[in-house]
Design a protein around this motif. Structure first.
Motif, PDB file in Angstrom:
ATOM      1  N   VAL A  82     -13.045  -6.889   0.651  1.00 57.79           N
ATOM      2  CA  VAL A  82     -11.708  -7.817   0.112  1.00 57.79           C
ATOM      3  C   VAL A  82     -10.697  -7.699  -0.514  1.00 57.79           C
ATOM      4  N   GLY A  83     -11.379  -7.304  -1.694  1.00 54.98           N
ATOM      5  CA  GLY A  83     -10.893  -6.917  -2.843  1.00 54.98           C
ATOM      6  C   GLY A  83      -9.171  -5.980  -2.976  1.00 54.98           C
ATOM      7  N   ALA A  84     -10.019  -5.341  -2.080  1.00 53.07           N
ATOM      8  CA  ALA A  84      -9.032  -3.818  -1.439  1.00 53.07           C
ATOM      9  C   ALA A  84      -7.792  -4.658  -0.888  1.00 53.07           C
ATOM     10  N   MET A  85      -8.492  -4.886  -0.336  1.00 54.39           N
ATOM     11  CA  MET A  85      -7.115  -5.432   0.886  1.00 54.39           C
ATOM     12  C   MET A  85      -6.425  -7.184   0.160  1.00 54.39           C
ATOM     13  N   VAL A  86      -6.998  -7.372  -0.501  1.00 48.58           N
ATOM     14  CA  VAL A  86      -6.254  -8.331  -1.497  1.00 48.58           C
ATOM     15  C   VAL A  86      -4.774  -7.154  -2.001  1.00 48.58           C
ATOM     16  N   ILE A  87      -5.361  -6.296  -3.180  1.00 43.86           N
ATOM     17  CA  ILE A  87      -4.734  -5.664  -4.140  1.00 43.86           C
ATOM     18  C   ILE A  87      -3.268  -5.515  -3.226  1.00 43.86           C
ATOM     19  N   HIS A  88      -3.789  -4.683  -1.885  1.00 44.59           N
ATOM     20  CA  HIS A  88      -3.529  -3.382  -0.941  1.00 44.59           C
ATOM     21  C   HIS A  88      -1.693  -4.392  -0.364  1.00 44.59           C
ATOM     22  N   ALA A  89      -1.965  -6.197  -0.437  1.00 39.79           N
ATOM     23  CA  ALA A  89      -0.943  -7.068   0.409  1.00 39.79           C
ATOM     24  C   ALA A  89      -0.435  -7.520  -0.680  1.00 39.79           C
ATOM     25  N   PHE A  90      -0.015  -7.453  -1.665  1.00 42.06           N
ATOM     26  CA  PHE A  90       0.325  -7.272  -2.921  1.00 42.06           C
ATOM     27  C   PHE A  90       1.105  -6.314  -3.169  1.00 42.06           C
ATOM     28  N   ARG A  91       0.782  -5.119  -2.960  1.00 45.75           N
ATOM     29  CA  ARG A  91       1.876  -3.730  -2.967  1.00 45.75           C
ATOM     30  C   ARG A  91       2.955  -3.854  -1.988  1.00 45.75           C
ATOM     31  N   LEU A  92       1.536  -4.182  -0.130  1.00 45.24           N
ATOM     32  CA  LEU A  92       2.891  -4.206   0.472  1.00 45.24           C
ATOM     33  C   LEU A  92       4.277  -5.584   0.669  1.00 45.24           C
ATOM     34  N   ALA A  93       4.231  -6.191  -0.742  1.00 42.78           N
ATOM     35  CA  ALA A  93       5.304  -7.380  -0.956  1.00 42.78           C
ATOM     36  C   ALA A  93       5.104  -7.836   0.321  1.00 42.78           C
TER      37      ALA A  93
END
Length: 199
Positions: A82-93
């Motif tokens: 979940v943490g990795a997914m949240v970080i990726h969501a911010f990277r995807l803007a």
């Protein structure tokens, strides 16, 4: 190779949620973008989740690889994913509107997962199905208040988990406090991050 039934149920629930989403929403280009980003986020979650599971259960993986990877456990690995997914969501803007549509997709997948598991596996996840039904319908119908619906759903799940068995996430066990943290995270994302971006 034996494919565990709960993995099939998860995939079927996700496909059913995507089908309903595609049918009910207008604008094929926007829908493709949402589904593309959603699949990217889910892929990130599953790759990190499985990778973390391989690391934390390494000795058992050598002896029982299918059992370790398919067994619906791994609370720590779930949190890492979940943490990795949240970080990726911010990277995807991911925008606020896209977060809303992804909340619809995921809550739909959760709701359909529990429906299918009741029908095919004779499970009785009554609290889970009620919570995810209300979240799914609320986020689907009330776009203006989707974050409040999701926050209330997470808090309700946390409260229900204090007085009995903790509600799981598609068969993966979590702690009751996770729901409170999830509600706080949704609140921060909705009230603060995007306000800063608009300024």
């Amino acid at each position: 190779m034996f494919v565990p039934p709960y993995i099939v149920i998860r995939l079927a629930a996700l496909l059913l949620s995507i089908t309903v989403f595609w049918t009910m929403r207008e604008g094929s280009t926007a829908k493709r973008g949402i589904i593309s980003k959603g699949v990217s986020l889910l892929t990130t979650f599953f790759v990190v989740f499985i990778g973390a599971k391989l690391v934390t259960t390494f000795p058992m993986v050598l002896e029982y690889p299918v059992a370790v990877l398919s067994y619906p456990s791994g609370t720590l690995e779930f949190y890492i994913g979940v943490g990795a997914m949240v970080i990726h969501a911010f990277r995807l803007a991911v925008t606020k509107d896209e977060f809303h549509e992804m909340a619809v997709l995921l809550s739909g997948a959760f709701f359909f997962y529990y429906i299918i598991s009741i029908i095919t596996m004779d499970d009785r996840p009554l609290a889970e199905i009620v919570v995810w039904f209300l979240i799914y319908i609320g986020t689907f119908l009330w776009k203006k208040y989707w974050s409040a619906v999701l926050e209330a759903g997470m808090l309700a799940a946390g409260l229900l988990s204090l007085d009995g068995a903790v509600l799981d996430w598609m068969g993966i066990p979590v702690d009751a406090g996770f729901y409170v943290i999830a509600a706080a995270g949704i609140f921060i994302i909705d009230r603060r991050v995007y306000r800063w971006r608009r300024m």
